[in-house]
Write a protein that holds these residues in place. Structure first.
Motif, short mmCIF file in Angstrom:
data_model
loop_
_atom_site.label_atom_id
_atom_site.label_comp_id
_atom_site.label_asym_id
_atom_site.label_seq_id
_atom_site.Cartn_x
_atom_site.Cartn_y
_atom_site.Cartn_z
N ASP A 41 0.81 -1.21 0.00
CA ASP A 41 0.00 0.00 0.00
C ASP A 41 0.85 1.27 0.00
OD1 ASP A 41 -0.82 0.22 3.56
OD2 ASP A 41 1.02 -0.33 2.50
N ILE A 42 2.18 1.15 -0.08
CA ILE A 42 3.04 2.32 -0.16
C ILE A 42 3.29 2.63 -1.63
CG2 ILE A 42 5.31 3.27 0.35
CD1 ILE A 42 5.36 1.74 2.91
N ALA A 43 2.78 3.75 -2.09
CA ALA A 43 2.94 4.13 -3.49
C ALA A 43 4.36 4.60 -3.74
CB ALA A 43 1.95 5.23 -3.86
N PRO A 44 4.84 4.46 -4.97
CA PRO A 44 6.18 4.96 -5.27
C PRO A 44 6.24 6.47 -5.15
CG PRO A 44 5.03 4.39 -7.29
CD PRO A 44 4.17 3.92 -6.15
N GLY A 45 7.41 6.97 -4.80
CA GLY A 45 7.54 8.42 -4.73
C GLY A 45 7.75 8.90 -3.32
N THR A 46 7.14 10.00 -2.95
CA THR A 46 7.41 10.62 -1.66
C THR A 46 6.16 10.97 -0.88
OG1 THR A 46 7.56 12.71 -2.85
CG2 THR A 46 9.62 11.61 -2.35
N ALA A 47 5.01 10.43 -1.26
CA ALA A 47 3.76 10.78 -0.57
C ALA A 47 3.76 10.28 0.86
CB ALA A 47 2.56 10.20 -1.32
N ASN A 48 4.64 9.36 1.22
CA ASN A 48 4.65 8.80 2.56
C ASN A 48 5.67 9.48 3.47
OD1 ASN A 48 2.77 6.31 2.31
ND2 ASN A 48 4.06 6.25 0.50
N LYS A 85 -1.07 15.92 -2.87
CA LYS A 85 0.08 15.14 -2.44
C LYS A 85 1.40 15.73 -2.94
CE LYS A 85 -2.45 10.74 -2.40
NZ LYS A 85 -2.46 9.35 -2.90
N ILE A 86 1.45 17.04 -3.09
CA ILE A 86 2.67 17.69 -3.54
C ILE A 86 3.11 18.72 -2.51
CG2 ILE A 86 3.70 19.15 -5.32
CD1 ILE A 86 1.79 17.95 -7.31
N GLY A 87 4.31 18.51 -1.96
CA GLY A 87 4.89 19.45 -1.01
C GLY A 87 4.26 19.36 0.37
N PRO A 88 4.81 20.11 1.32
CA PRO A 88 5.99 20.98 1.16
C PRO A 88 7.28 20.18 1.24
CG PRO A 88 5.20 21.11 3.40
CD PRO A 88 4.25 20.19 2.68
N ARG A 89 8.34 20.71 0.63
CA ARG A 89 9.60 20.00 0.57
C ARG A 89 10.74 20.70 1.30
NH1 ARG A 89 9.38 15.40 0.28
NH2 ARG A 89 11.50 15.27 -0.49
N VAL A 108 8.51 15.77 -9.64
CA VAL A 108 8.77 14.40 -9.22
C VAL A 108 7.60 13.86 -8.41
CG1 VAL A 108 10.31 12.93 -7.87
CG2 VAL A 108 11.26 14.76 -9.26
N GLU A 109 7.07 14.67 -7.52
CA GLU A 109 5.95 14.23 -6.71
C GLU A 109 4.68 14.08 -7.54
OE1 GLU A 109 5.34 15.88 -2.91
OE2 GLU A 109 7.46 16.17 -2.50
N ALA A 110 4.47 14.98 -8.50
CA ALA A 110 3.30 14.87 -9.36
C ALA A 110 3.37 13.59 -10.18
CB ALA A 110 3.22 16.08 -10.30
N VAL A 159 1.30 8.43 -10.37
CA VAL A 159 1.87 7.12 -10.04
C VAL A 159 2.46 6.45 -11.29
CG1 VAL A 159 1.54 5.06 -8.63
CG2 VAL A 159 -0.02 6.97 -8.37
N GLU A 160 3.22 7.21 -12.06
CA GLU A 160 3.87 6.66 -13.25
C GLU A 160 5.33 6.30 -12.98
OE1 GLU A 160 2.70 5.72 -16.02
OE2 GLU A 160 0.67 6.48 -15.83
N GLY A 161 5.95 6.96 -11.99
CA GLY A 161 7.33 6.61 -11.64
C GLY A 161 8.33 6.90 -12.73
N VAL A 162 8.18 8.03 -13.42
CA VAL A 162 9.09 8.36 -14.52
C VAL A 162 10.24 9.25 -14.04
CG1 VAL A 162 9.29 9.48 -16.78
CG2 VAL A 162 7.21 8.21 -16.19
N LEU A 163 9.94 10.29 -13.28
CA LEU A 163 10.93 11.29 -12.90
C LEU A 163 11.57 11.02 -11.55
CD1 LEU A 163 9.04 14.55 -13.97
CD2 LEU A 163 10.76 13.27 -15.27
N ARG A 164 12.74 11.56 -11.35
CA ARG A 164 13.43 11.54 -10.07
C ARG A 164 14.43 12.70 -10.05
NH1 ARG A 164 17.88 6.61 -10.80
NH2 ARG A 164 19.10 7.61 -12.44
N MET A 165 14.91 13.04 -8.85
CA MET A 165 16.02 13.95 -8.73
C MET A 165 17.28 13.11 -8.63
SD MET A 165 15.35 17.13 -8.94
CE MET A 165 13.89 18.19 -8.97
N GLU A 166 18.29 13.44 -9.43
CA GLU A 166 19.52 12.67 -9.43
C GLU A 166 20.73 13.60 -9.30
OE1 GLU A 166 19.21 10.65 -13.16
OE2 GLU A 166 20.04 12.33 -14.31
N GLY A 167 21.85 13.02 -8.92
CA GLY A 167 23.06 13.81 -8.75
C GLY A 167 23.11 14.45 -7.38
#
Length: 312
Positions: free
Chosen positions: A21-28, A79-83, A196-198, A204-212
């Motif tokens: 039940d934990i979706a990918p990303g940062t909503a948790n 489900k976006i922010g704050p960051r 990334v959160e959107a 819930v497509e899991g395409v983007l991330r922050m890298e580097g």
């Protein structure tokens, strides 16, 4: 010791095991809001807050003495922010010092000042840092006139950012023009993490991330692709919708609000454009996404065999 509740809570709470039940990303991520109602004082005004509120929520209910910006904050219902990424919303509290209002919970009896020298300096410095690493050719940008970074700079009477601006084209990274639907110009990214959160938590497509890391931090792709067209993007456009600047734009809007400047266009503001070989693609789906969907579809022979078995 950090005074950032998001940092403190994430490091003090026991690790939660992964579950379906934990979706990918940062909503948790830990909730940034207060756990209970509180009565606080902001710039001499009494403010009552509800459970789940942040200091930024409280500041937005009144007319504050200082302009509290919040470039990385969006809509918590989405489900976006704050960051706590941009740090342009800093305020000063009597007990905890200067804190990011977007991720700090109100506590009963707290006194907050938005217009102290320390709070103003913190907001100004962080805004200037964002501008120093940003392509400021606003007249050739598709977000000209509807850019949140541009808006807050005008509101704060920014004329010459203290850390300078990028003038040379060779300082700018390439523009990713590979996708027929979304263009990426990382030179205008403020690393707010909204896209990334959107992508991960809303769509819930899991395409983007922050890298580097450090100066090399950038928008990237979870499959390790170098261009948008090589990613698993489905061209929903939500990342572009929530982007506060011109870092992510729908292709049809790239030149929508640009002003003609002799010798300058958006695409020639940087020395390199990647993905030209994908010009005039007939579909909005990337090849990677199309390939994955094709692999998941039952083969024709399997469908035929199943149909015969059903009839018999």
């Amino acid at each position: 010791m950090s005074t950032d509740p998001i940092w403190e809570q994430s490091h003090n709470e026991p690790e939660v095991p992964l579950a379906e039940d934990i979706a990918p990303g940062t909503a948790n991520d830990p909730d940034a809001g207060a756990t209970e109602r509180a009565t606080i004082t902001i710039d001499g005004q009494r403010v009552e807050t509800e459970a789940g509120a942040t200091l930024l929520d409280a500041c937005q209910t009144i007319e504050t003495s200082g302009d509290v910006l919040a470039l990385c904050s969006y809509d918590e219902n989405a489900k976006i922010g704050p960051r706590s990424e941009c740090r342009t919303c800093m305020v000063e509290t009597e007990r905890h010092g200067v804190v990011p209002s977007c991720s700090f919970p109100p506590r009963d009896g707290m006194t907050v000042h938005t217009d102290t020298e320390r709070a103003r300096e913190a907001r100004d410095v962080n805004l200037d840092l964002l501008l120093s690493n940003h392509n400021l050719l606003c007249t050739t940008c598709g977000k000209n006139g509807r850019c949140e970074l541009q808006d807050v700079s005008i509101e704060n009477n920014v004329v010459d950012p203290r850390y300078g601006v990028m003038h040379d084209r060779d300082q700018l990274g390439p523009i990713d023009d590979s996708s027929p639907f979304i263009q990426i110009d990382r030179n205008k990214c403020i690393l707010c993490n909204r896209c990334v959160e959107a992508c991960n938590d809303v769509q819930v497509e899991g395409v983007l991330r922050m890298e580097g890391s450090g100066d090399d931090t950038r928008i990237g792709f979870q499959n390790g692709a170098e261009t948008m067209m090589e990613s698993t993007c489905v061209s929903c456009g939500h990342c572009a919708t929530v982007c506060p600047t011109g870092a992510l734009l729908e292709q049809g809007l790239v030149d929508a609000t640009t002003l003609p400047v002799p010798g300058f266009t958006h695409k020639n503001s940087a020395e390199e454009i990647v993905g030209r070989e994908y010009d005039h693609q007939p579909t909005q789906r990337t090849p990677m996404k199309s390939e994955l969907e094709t692999q998941n579809e039952p083969q024709a022979s399997e469908q035929f065999t199943t149909a015969r078995a059903d009839r018999s």
